[in-house]
Design an enzyme around this catalytic site. Structure first.
Site, PDB file in Angstrom:
ATOM      1  NE  ARG A  14       5.674  33.453  13.079  1.00 58.72           N
ATOM      2  CZ  ARG A  14       6.612  33.392  14.022  1.00 58.72           C
ATOM      3  NH1 ARG A  14       7.033  32.213  14.444  1.00 58.72           N
ATOM      4  NH2 ARG A  14       7.109  34.488  14.562  1.00 58.72           N
ATOM      5  CD  GLN A  71      11.723  47.375  14.235  1.00 58.07           C
ATOM      6  OE1 GLN A  71      10.668  46.850  14.595  1.00 58.07           O
ATOM      7  NE2 GLN A  71      12.854  46.704  14.111  1.00 58.07           N
ATOM      8  N   GLY A  76      14.216  43.177  12.812  1.00 61.05           N
ATOM      9  CA  GLY A  76      14.570  42.248  13.878  1.00 61.05           C
ATOM     10  C   GLY A  76      14.362  42.823  15.273  1.00 61.05           C
ATOM     11  CG  ASN A 168      14.811  33.685  24.731  1.00 60.59           C
ATOM     12  OD1 ASN A 168      14.711  34.220  25.838  1.00 60.59           O
ATOM     13  ND2 ASN A 168      14.841  34.373  23.595  1.00 60.59           N
ATOM     14  CE1 TYR A 363     -38.368  46.698  20.073  1.00 58.83           C
ATOM     15  CE2 TYR A 363     -40.088  47.879  18.882  1.00 58.83           C
ATOM     16  CZ  TYR A 363     -38.794  47.818  19.380  1.00 58.83           C
ATOM     17  OH  TYR A 363     -37.941  48.874  19.193  1.00 58.83           O
ATOM     18  CG  ASN A 383     -40.207  51.804  17.924  1.00 55.31           C
ATOM     19  OD1 ASN A 383     -40.566  50.985  17.079  1.00 55.31           O
ATOM     20  ND2 ASN A 383     -38.987  51.829  18.412  1.00 55.31           N
ATOM     21  CB  ALA A 420     -57.445  40.659  23.091  1.00 57.21           C
TER      22      ALA A 420
HETATM   23  C1  UD1 Z   1      11.292  35.557  19.672  1.00 54.64           C
HETATM   24  C2  UD1 Z   1      12.742  35.257  20.070  1.00 54.64           C
HETATM   25  C3  UD1 Z   1      12.837  33.798  20.505  1.00 54.64           C
HETATM   26  C4  UD1 Z   1      11.907  33.569  21.675  1.00 54.64           C
HETATM   27  C5  UD1 Z   1      10.476  33.963  21.326  1.00 54.64           C
HETATM   28  C6  UD1 Z   1       9.650  33.941  22.582  1.00 54.64           C
HETATM   29  C7  UD1 Z   1      14.167  36.700  18.712  1.00 54.64           C
HETATM   30  C8  UD1 Z   1      15.069  36.783  17.548  1.00 54.64           C
HETATM   31  N1  UD1 Z   1      13.619  35.506  18.958  1.00 54.64           N
HETATM   32  O1  UD1 Z   1      10.977  34.749  18.553  1.00 54.64           O
HETATM   33  O2  UD1 Z   1      14.163  33.489  20.901  1.00 54.64           O
HETATM   34  O3  UD1 Z   1      11.945  32.199  22.039  1.00 54.64           O
HETATM   35  O4  UD1 Z   1      10.438  35.301  20.774  1.00 54.64           O
HETATM   36  O5  UD1 Z   1       8.371  34.404  22.349  1.00 54.64           O
HETATM   37  O6  UD1 Z   1      14.004  37.699  19.407  1.00 54.64           O
HETATM   38  N2  UD1 Z   1       9.212  42.654  16.611  1.00 54.64           N
HETATM   39  C9  UD1 Z   1       9.449  43.987  16.366  1.00 54.64           C
HETATM   40  N3  UD1 Z   1      10.295  44.335  15.352  1.00 54.64           N
HETATM   41  C10 UD1 Z   1      10.909  43.422  14.571  1.00 54.64           C
HETATM   42  C11 UD1 Z   1      10.662  42.046  14.830  1.00 54.64           C
HETATM   43  C12 UD1 Z   1       9.807  41.696  15.853  1.00 54.64           C
HETATM   44  O7  UD1 Z   1       8.928  44.863  17.046  1.00 54.64           O
HETATM   45  O8  UD1 Z   1      11.662  43.826  13.666  1.00 54.64           O
HETATM   46  C13 UD1 Z   1       8.306  42.286  17.707  1.00 54.64           C
HETATM   47  C14 UD1 Z   1       7.102  41.535  17.244  1.00 54.64           C
HETATM   48  O9  UD1 Z   1       6.025  42.413  16.986  1.00 54.64           O
HETATM   49  C15 UD1 Z   1       6.794  40.611  18.426  1.00 54.64           C
HETATM   50  C16 UD1 Z   1       8.153  40.441  19.082  1.00 54.64           C
HETATM   51  O10 UD1 Z   1       8.984  41.442  18.589  1.00 54.64           O
HETATM   52  O11 UD1 Z   1       5.917  41.213  19.354  1.00 54.64           O
HETATM   53  C17 UD1 Z   1       8.749  39.056  18.826  1.00 54.64           C
HETATM   54  O12 UD1 Z   1       8.850  38.834  17.446  1.00 54.64           O
HETATM   55  P1  UD1 Z   1       8.479  37.427  16.828  1.00 54.64           P
HETATM   56  O13 UD1 Z   1       8.691  37.504  15.354  1.00 54.64           O
HETATM   57  O14 UD1 Z   1       7.179  36.988  17.299  1.00 54.64           O
HETATM   58  O15 UD1 Z   1       9.651  36.531  17.443  1.00 54.64           O
HETATM   59  P2  UD1 Z   1       9.642  34.955  17.662  1.00 54.64           P
HETATM   60  O16 UD1 Z   1       9.887  34.290  16.378  1.00 54.64           O
HETATM   61  O17 UD1 Z   1       8.445  34.552  18.431  1.00 54.64           O
HETATM   62 CA    CA Z   2       6.575  35.579  19.067  1.00 52.61          CA
END
Ligand code: UD1
Ligand code: CA
Length: 448
Positions: A14, A71, A76, A168, A363, A383, A420
């Site tokens: 995003r 990862q 996720g 959350n 300068y 210079n 000058a």
């Molecule tokens: C996440 C939470 C949501 C919470 C919000 C708060 C989940 C499923 N949802 O949503 O409940 O309200 O954060 O900020 O956790 N990342 C990885 N590997 C992945 C996916 C994500 O390392 O496979 C990392 C991303 O780089 C990021 C963080 O996890 O730093 C959160 O991921 P993001 O996609 O931003 O989650 P949100 O949609 O904000």
């Molecule tokens: Ca986020």
């Protein structure tokens, strides 16, 4: 021992950027550093940073203070935490999990989440925030008795769940054994990801009460998913930084348009005028007046200096010196005490001795100018010969007439007077008057 896992593997789709999200700067610093700072005092174990998208770039930026795990595919947040298991299992009996896109969280708040779980002897505690704008956060769903039932992601929420305003924040403290036993059991979401948030429902279903800690200050939970969020977080951080300096004795005419990076230091009784930006390793003394419309980066500004509508980069200004309006100090510029650089001046890789004056459109580059010298309007150190840079040396108490070209390498002696419009192509001895094109010594300076 507390293990800390920070998730930073996502691209941040995003953000619509080729730069990994966690490297986007906030007040001049990649956002991941704010999270690293916040967790620094919580544990003796180095934090585990889960990287994926742009892993190499993230490693290069962050350096060796963390343990990296990869990862390779972003399946996720639950899947991301699982990658940290080989590093932490057996070493940590509790684990704090947070996301690297929440740079405004403070150490105190994180500590509260950790302590709340310990005190309640729960398997899981989470940080929640109540906010009118849900910003796409997961919603905390509670049972009739008030206990937490689960977290539902916005995309999967019913209209009723979507209307919930307890969100959350994305900080979790877990019992390590329980975490490692349950992560592999996370269900695949409709989106094809393993959501960390589903741990909450799992704990509740097993009869483990989930402890919630509410964020005192909702701005702490500003997660950054878009560049709109980035600007919002920047505004909050800017206010925190500015408030800190005002409390410490710095006057800001308009804090809204005063931009100070977290690495800068400022002495008391300094006044900062609007549209002033202080960056990097800049250190400012006491009683200075900076701005309006000024950028100072990586520079040392002594006490009682003035900089008006100018750019100062990699420079040193000693006590009581002043610059501007509309001048530029470039790297290696060093103004001695009380030096005056007026309008449209440029100084690069050059020292101006104490009390030297350079009032108008000159300068001075690759030069050494003694104390008490006057550099007339439109003086230029030539210079660069097209291939190499050469130095200009000017002595003390010299007088360089307006429109003088100093063709380097060249030396002008102490107390010399240059007429000058001269073009100085060879060295001028001490105490002589020289002028013309090319400049020639004409006579000794008359002693008053
Ligand atoms: C996440 C939470 C949501 C919470 C919000 C708060 C989940 C499923 N949802 O949503 O409940 O309200 O954060 O900020 O956790 N990342 C990885 N590997 C992945 C996916 C994500 O390392 O496979 C990392 C991303 O780089 C990021 C963080 O996890 O730093 C959160 O991921 P993001 O996609 O931003 O989650 P949100 O949609 O904000
Ligand atoms: Ca986020």
């Amino acid at each position: 021992m507390l293990g800390v896992v920070i998730l930073a593997a996502g691209q941040g789709t995003r953000m619509r950027s080729e730069v990994p999200k966690v490297l986007h700067p906030l007040c001049g610093r990649p956002m991941v550093f704010y999270t690293l700072d916040a967790v620094h005092s919580l544990s003796d174990l180095p934090p585990v940073l889960v990287v994926g998208y742009g892993a190499e770039e993230v490693r290069r930026a962050v350096g060796e203070s963390v343990t990296y795990v990869e990862q390779p595919e972003q399946r996720g947040t639950g899947h991301a935490v699982l990658q940290a298991r080989p590093v932490l299992e057996g070493r940590a009996d509790e684990v704090l999990i947070l996301y690297a896109d929440m740079p405004l969280l403070t150490a105190e708040t994180l500590r509260r989440v950790v302590d709340a779980r310990r005190t309640a002897r729960a398997v899981l505690s989470i940080l929640t925030v109540v906010a009118e704008d849900p910003r796409g956060f997961g919603r905390v769903v509670r049972q009739a008795d008030g206990s937490v039932a689960r977290i539902v992601e916005e995309a999967d929420a019913t209209d009723e769940e979507r209307a919930l305003r307890e969100l959350n924040a994305g900080v979790y403290a877990c019992d390590a054994a329980w975490l490692w036993a349950h992560l592999p059991l996370l269900p695949l979401s409709r989106k094809g990801e393993y959501y960390l948030t589903d741990l909450v429902g799992m704990a509740a279903r097993e009869g483990h009460p989930v402890v919630t800690v509410a964020a005192d200050d909702p701005t702490e939970a500003l997660g950054i998913n878009t560049r709109v969020h980035l600007a919002e977080a920047e505004a909050v951080l800017r206010r925190r930084i500015n408030d800190r300096w005002m409390v410490a004795g710095v006057t800001m005419i308009d804090p809204q348009t005063t931009y100070i990076e977290p690495t800068v230091a400022i002495g008391p009784d300094t006044v900062i005028w609007p549209n002033t930006i202080l960056r990097g390793t800049t250190v400012v003394g006491r009683g200075c007046h900076l701005g309006p419309n000024t950028l100072i980066a990586d520079s040392v500004i002594g006490d009682r200096c003035r900089v008006v509508a100018s750019v100062v980069e990699g420079a040193v200004m000693e006590e009581g010196s002043d610059v501007g309006p509309f001048s530029h100090l470039r790297p290696g510029a060093h103004l001695g005490a009380g030096v005056h650089v007026g309008n449209f001046g440029e100084v690069k890789n050059a020292r101006l001795g104490p009390g030297t004056r350079m009032g108008h459109f000159s300068y001075v580059g690759d030069a050494e100018v003694g104390a008490g010298t006057n550099i007339g309007a439109g003086t230029v150190t030539c210079n660069f010969d097209g291939r190499r840079k050469h130095r200009t040396i000017i002595g003390e108490e010299a007088f360089i007439g307006s429109g003088t070209m100093l063709v380097a390498p060249v030396r002008v002696g102490h107390r010399a007077v240059i007429g000058a419009g001269s073009v100085v192509t060879h060295d001028i001895p001490d105490d002589t008057v020289a002028y013309g094109v090319p400049a020639r010594e004409r006579r000794k300076v008359e002693q008053p």
